[in-house]
Design a protein around this motif. Structure first.
Motif, mmCIF file in Angstrom:
data_model
loop_
_atom_site.group_PDB
_atom_site.id
_atom_site.type_symbol
_atom_site.label_atom_id
_atom_site.label_comp_id
_atom_site.label_asym_id
_atom_site.label_seq_id
_atom_site.Cartn_x
_atom_site.Cartn_y
_atom_site.Cartn_z
ATOM 1 N N PHE A 56 1.054 -1.170 -0.030
ATOM 2 C CA PHE A 56 -0.087 0.064 -0.104
ATOM 3 C C PHE A 56 0.904 1.209 -0.092
ATOM 4 O O PHE A 56 1.222 1.842 1.075
ATOM 5 N N GLY A 57 1.263 1.779 -1.277
ATOM 6 C CA GLY A 57 2.420 2.745 -1.491
ATOM 7 C C GLY A 57 1.873 4.018 -0.809
ATOM 8 O O GLY A 57 2.611 4.851 -0.720
ATOM 9 N N TYR A 58 0.518 4.095 -0.613
ATOM 10 C CA TYR A 58 0.177 5.595 -0.116
ATOM 11 C C TYR A 58 0.013 5.860 1.166
ATOM 12 O O TYR A 58 -0.327 6.847 1.627
ATOM 13 N N VAL A 59 0.365 4.703 2.016
ATOM 14 C CA VAL A 59 -0.157 4.846 3.426
ATOM 15 C C VAL A 59 0.760 6.192 4.066
ATOM 16 O O VAL A 59 0.022 6.941 4.888
ATOM 17 N N GLN A 60 1.927 6.427 3.890
ATOM 18 C CA GLN A 60 2.723 7.175 4.490
ATOM 19 C C GLN A 60 2.205 8.688 4.093
ATOM 20 O O GLN A 60 2.219 9.664 4.675
ATOM 21 N N GLY A 61 1.669 8.975 2.766
ATOM 22 C CA GLY A 61 1.378 10.207 2.334
ATOM 23 C C GLY A 61 0.104 10.589 3.022
ATOM 24 O O GLY A 61 -0.108 11.387 3.482
ATOM 25 N N ALA A 62 -0.847 9.294 2.921
ATOM 26 C CA ALA A 62 -2.292 9.395 3.684
ATOM 27 C C ALA A 62 -2.040 9.852 4.950
ATOM 28 O O ALA A 62 -2.927 10.606 5.739
ATOM 29 N N GLU A 65 -1.441 13.518 5.774
ATOM 30 C CA GLU A 65 -2.740 14.114 5.413
ATOM 31 C C GLU A 65 -3.768 14.127 6.460
ATOM 32 O O GLU A 65 -4.527 15.079 6.853
#
Length: 204
Positions: A56-62, A65
């Motif tokens: 889940f490559g979006y975890v840190q960016g999410a 936010e």
């Protein structure tokens, strides 16, 4: 409040936005101590989504936010877990754990949901481990032996079925049920003041 009204809070313990919403949920419960809150676990990471977190490559960016919008912090132990990338989030195990905590402390479900998420998002503890529920039980002032015993009895099926019956597919979702209709108050994120206004509009 209308007679018989209750709130239904559908969350997933492994959902970062649910974690971010915990403070709002606590504020809403504090403002309305006589308003029952049913806490239901959803199933965000089941089946083919039970994979190493690195997928889940979006975890840190999410997460960045979530912190920006809600102020919710992420702990160092959790950050290490994310960086390692091997951890597998299992919503069924988390829902079973929440069901066990809820069985032992039914009047504290909102607080227990928050403590469960803090165990993961601050302390980096797995929600698939019995020891994690003993930690949460201790912090909540519950009997750890009773919670562990409950883990052997409960399942996630009832919660997942309830979420489906309510038509909830995203987390967090906060609903109001007055016995005649179920109304969505929040789907995603909102402040306690926004929730208050929406509750007020229902009962005015």
């Amino acid at each position: 409040m209308g007679l018989g009204m209750k709130l239904i809070y559908v969350f997933d313990a492994y959902c970062g936005w649910s974690y971010g919403f915990a403070r709002t949920m606590a504020d809403v419960a504090h403002r309305h101590p006589d308003l029952p809150v049913e806490v239901v676990s959803g199933g965000l990471f089941l089946g083919g989504r039970r994979v190493p977190i690195r997928q889940f490559g979006y975890v840190q960016g999410a997460n960045a936010e979530i912190t920006r919008r809600t102020g919710a912090p992420f702990g160092e132990n959790y950050e290490r877990l994310i960086a390692d990338g091997e951890f597998v989030m299992d919503s069924e195990a988390a829902a079973c754990g929440m069901a066990a905590l809820r069985e032992v402390g039914p009047d504290r479900a909102v607080r227990l949901a928050a403590l469960l998420q803090e165990a993961f998002y601050l302390d980096g503890l797995s929600l698939s481990e019995v020891s994690t529920y003993r930690v949460v039980a201790r912090r909540a002032g519950l009997d750890g032996d009773a919670v562990e015993a409950a883990l052997d009895r409960v399942s996630a099926a009832g919660d997942f079925r309830r979420a489906r019956e309510l038509g909830v597919t995203g987390y967090p979702t906060l609903l109001a049920d007055d016995g005649e209709r179920v109304v969505t108050l929040v789907a995603g994120n909102a402040s306690a003041d926004e929730v208050e206004r929406r509750i007020g509009a229902l009962v005015s």
